[in-house]
Design a protein around this motif. Sequence first.
Motif, PDB file in Angstrom:
ATOM      1  N   LYS A  56      49.417  20.208  90.728  1.00  0.00           N
ATOM      2  CA  LYS A  56      48.768  19.472  89.639  1.00  0.00           C
ATOM      3  C   LYS A  56      47.266  19.362  89.834  1.00  0.00           C
ATOM      4  CE  LYS A  56      52.889  16.676  88.642  1.00  0.00           C
ATOM      5  NZ  LYS A  56      53.779  17.408  89.556  1.00  0.00           N
ATOM      6  N   VAL A  57      46.721  20.108  90.778  1.00  0.00           N
ATOM      7  CA  VAL A  57      45.283  20.045  91.048  1.00  0.00           C
ATOM      8  C   VAL A  57      44.716  21.456  91.163  1.00  0.00           C
ATOM      9  CG1 VAL A  57      45.366  17.813  92.207  1.00  0.00           C
ATOM     10  CG2 VAL A  57      45.679  19.915  93.533  1.00  0.00           C
ATOM     11  N   ASP A  58      43.417  21.604  90.902  1.00  0.00           N
ATOM     12  CA  ASP A  58      42.735  22.870  91.115  1.00  0.00           C
ATOM     13  C   ASP A  58      42.494  23.075  92.606  1.00  0.00           C
ATOM     14  OD1 ASP A  58      42.627  23.285  88.386  1.00  0.00           O
ATOM     15  OD2 ASP A  58      40.639  22.369  88.191  1.00  0.00           O
ATOM     16  N   GLY A  59      42.233  24.329  92.987  1.00  0.00           N
ATOM     17  CA  GLY A  59      41.962  24.631  94.383  1.00  0.00           C
ATOM     18  C   GLY A  59      40.497  24.407  94.715  1.00  0.00           C
ATOM     19  N   VAL A  60      40.229  23.605  95.736  1.00  0.00           N
ATOM     20  CA  VAL A  60      38.855  23.280  96.079  1.00  0.00           C
ATOM     21  C   VAL A  60      38.197  24.417  96.860  1.00  0.00           C
ATOM     22  CG1 VAL A  60      39.482  22.133  98.250  1.00  0.00           C
ATOM     23  CG2 VAL A  60      37.340  21.528  97.090  1.00  0.00           C
ATOM     24  N   ILE A  61      36.907  24.641  96.599  1.00  0.00           N
ATOM     25  CA  ILE A  61      36.087  25.548  97.399  1.00  0.00           C
ATOM     26  C   ILE A  61      35.050  24.674  98.095  1.00  0.00           C
ATOM     27  CG2 ILE A  61      34.553  27.535  97.403  1.00  0.00           C
ATOM     28  CD1 ILE A  61      35.782  28.374  94.735  1.00  0.00           C
ATOM     29  N   ASP A  62      35.173  24.533  99.421  1.00  0.00           N
ATOM     30  CA  ASP A  62      34.253  23.692 100.171  1.00  0.00           C
ATOM     31  C   ASP A  62      33.284  24.542 100.977  1.00  0.00           C
ATOM     32  OD1 ASP A  62      35.579  24.527 102.517  1.00  0.00           O
ATOM     33  OD2 ASP A  62      36.966  22.841 102.442  1.00  0.00           O
ATOM     34  N   LEU A  63      32.622  23.928 101.937  1.00  0.00           N
ATOM     35  CA  LEU A  63      31.645  24.616 102.767  1.00  0.00           C
ATOM     36  C   LEU A  63      32.098  24.566 104.223  1.00  0.00           C
ATOM     37  CD1 LEU A  63      28.866  26.028 102.314  1.00  0.00           C
ATOM     38  CD2 LEU A  63      27.814  23.902 103.117  1.00  0.00           C
ATOM     39  N   TYR A  76      32.168  22.861  96.154  1.00  0.00           N
ATOM     40  CA  TYR A  76      31.114  23.766  95.716  1.00  0.00           C
ATOM     41  C   TYR A  76      31.608  24.654  94.575  1.00  0.00           C
ATOM     42  CZ  TYR A  76      28.320  22.292  99.665  1.00  0.00           C
ATOM     43  OH  TYR A  76      27.576  21.538 100.546  1.00  0.00           O
ATOM     44  N   GLY A  77      32.898  24.537  94.298  1.00  0.00           N
ATOM     45  CA  GLY A  77      33.513  25.264  93.203  1.00  0.00           C
ATOM     46  C   GLY A  77      34.983  24.908  93.141  1.00  0.00           C
ATOM     47  N   TRP A  78      35.636  25.364  92.056  1.00  0.00           N
ATOM     48  CA  TRP A  78      37.053  25.077  91.862  1.00  0.00           C
ATOM     49  C   TRP A  78      37.783  26.337  91.413  1.00  0.00           C
ATOM     50  CZ3 TRP A  78      38.819  20.506  93.493  1.00  0.00           C
ATOM     51  CH2 TRP A  78      37.914  19.439  93.603  1.00  0.00           C
ATOM     52  N   PRO A 114      39.883  31.759 102.619  1.00  0.00           N
ATOM     53  CA  PRO A 114      41.002  30.895 102.239  1.00  0.00           C
ATOM     54  C   PRO A 114      41.720  30.333 103.459  1.00  0.00           C
ATOM     55  CG  PRO A 114      41.676  33.169 102.088  1.00  0.00           C
ATOM     56  CD  PRO A 114      40.226  33.189 102.496  1.00  0.00           C
ATOM     57  N   VAL A 115      42.224  29.125 103.330  1.00  0.00           N
ATOM     58  CA  VAL A 115      43.070  28.515 104.358  1.00  0.00           C
ATOM     59  C   VAL A 115      44.512  28.627 103.872  1.00  0.00           C
ATOM     60  CG1 VAL A 115      43.616  26.427 105.651  1.00  0.00           C
ATOM     61  CG2 VAL A 115      41.245  26.936 105.031  1.00  0.00           C
ATOM     62  N   LEU A 116      45.316  29.433 104.578  1.00  0.00           N
ATOM     63  CA  LEU A 116      46.681  29.743 104.145  1.00  0.00           C
ATOM     64  C   LEU A 116      47.687  28.988 105.002  1.00  0.00           C
ATOM     65  CD1 LEU A 116      46.191  33.617 103.848  1.00  0.00           C
ATOM     66  CD2 LEU A 116      45.720  31.853 102.130  1.00  0.00           C
ATOM     67  N   LEU A 117      48.574  28.253 104.340  1.00  0.00           N
ATOM     68  CA  LEU A 117      49.631  27.516 105.036  1.00  0.00           C
ATOM     69  C   LEU A 117      50.944  28.274 104.903  1.00  0.00           C
ATOM     70  CD1 LEU A 117      48.895  23.882 103.810  1.00  0.00           C
ATOM     71  CD2 LEU A 117      48.150  24.939 105.937  1.00  0.00           C
ATOM     72  N   PRO A 118      51.539  28.741 106.021  1.00  0.00           N
ATOM     73  CA  PRO A 118      52.779  29.515 105.928  1.00  0.00           C
ATOM     74  C   PRO A 118      54.027  28.662 105.720  1.00  0.00           C
ATOM     75  CG  PRO A 118      52.066  29.366 108.191  1.00  0.00           C
ATOM     76  CD  PRO A 118      50.985  28.735 107.387  1.00  0.00           C
ATOM     77  N   ALA A 137      36.905  28.194 101.461  1.00  0.00           N
ATOM     78  CA  ALA A 137      35.566  27.808 101.905  1.00  0.00           C
ATOM     79  C   ALA A 137      34.554  28.936 101.753  1.00  0.00           C
ATOM     80  CB  ALA A 137      35.603  27.362 103.365  1.00  0.00           C
ATOM     81  N   LEU A 138      33.318  28.560 101.489  1.00  0.00           N
ATOM     82  CA  LEU A 138      32.200  29.471 101.679  1.00  0.00           C
ATOM     83  C   LEU A 138      31.913  29.523 103.178  1.00  0.00           C
ATOM     84  CD1 LEU A 138      29.824  28.289  98.814  1.00  0.00           C
ATOM     85  CD2 LEU A 138      31.005  30.482  98.959  1.00  0.00           C
ATOM     86  N   THR A 139      31.744  30.713 103.725  1.00  0.00           N
ATOM     87  CA  THR A 139      31.539  30.852 105.162  1.00  0.00           C
ATOM     88  C   THR A 139      30.689  32.073 105.468  1.00  0.00           C
ATOM     89  OG1 THR A 139      32.658  31.028 107.299  1.00  0.00           O
ATOM     90  CG2 THR A 139      33.615  32.252 105.472  1.00  0.00           C
ATOM     91  N   ASN A 140      30.159  32.106 106.684  1.00  0.00           N
ATOM     92  CA  ASN A 140      29.444  33.281 107.169  1.00  0.00           C
ATOM     93  C   ASN A 140      30.115  33.879 108.402  1.00  0.00           C
ATOM     94  OD1 ASN A 140      27.383  33.417 105.246  1.00  0.00           O
ATOM     95  ND2 ASN A 140      26.149  31.891 106.294  1.00  0.00           N
TER      96      ASN A 140
END
Length: 268
Positions: A56-63, A76-78, A114-118, A137-140
Amino acid sequence: MNKAFITCSILFALNLEANNEFKLAVVGKWQGHINGPFEITLDDLNQMKKNFDDAKVDGVIDLDHATVFNGTGEAYGWIKELEVRENELWASKVEWLDHGKELIKAKKYKYISPVLLPNTINQVDGANIGWTIHSTALTNRPFLEELGEIVVNNNQIQDKGENSMTPEQKEKMEKLEKQVETLTAEKETAEAEKITVQVDAAIAANKVAPEQKDSLITLGKANPEALSDLLAKAKAFVQVPGNDLFQNNNNNQGKKIDVLKLGGIING
């Protein structure tokens, strides 16, 4: 597999301007992750999409995985929609926030992770619903370096837009371009016909001379408003006849009698 989650960085150029989408996961096996080997199948990708659609929620894009390390984090995005394309999972609809866009455009962050939960436990009934996407997440510091394209110059984001399209998207784009070309041509034809009708009507009303037709049509194509204004202000003029339309040849004396004289308009 004994771990809480898998963090996978997909190495590719984020395309902010075209489609607002990016790749999240792919089918494959990996042996060198810090939490141990793992494998992702096509069924796993479909399961991720189903669980996302059921949420019921959008997927968060964090830092830098703030949601993982801090329990939550500034968005930082959805991610709004997911799509499975052959052996790949895509975030097919993404809403980037302004500060997220600025980080990417300034090249401060280049990759998505992406953080994937198996083994996700449903919070309502406690059932194991399998693979889900916990957050992104945004990452380098990408993990899956072999899965994507490394950004090597400042033009890569702009240049990659068309290359990142699927064959289906390219086909749709080509169809749209052809439709636009057809509509543009039809519009130009209709406008040219309208201008020609205007000029012909002005000629018929003796407002302009037939010799002016081509130049007036050229004016109309360049500036339709100027032509309409010119024709609206033009006044009809009396055309001097160049034939015998104003003369009567059927008199008994075989002489031409000007009908203007007969009508008393001209004395003679």
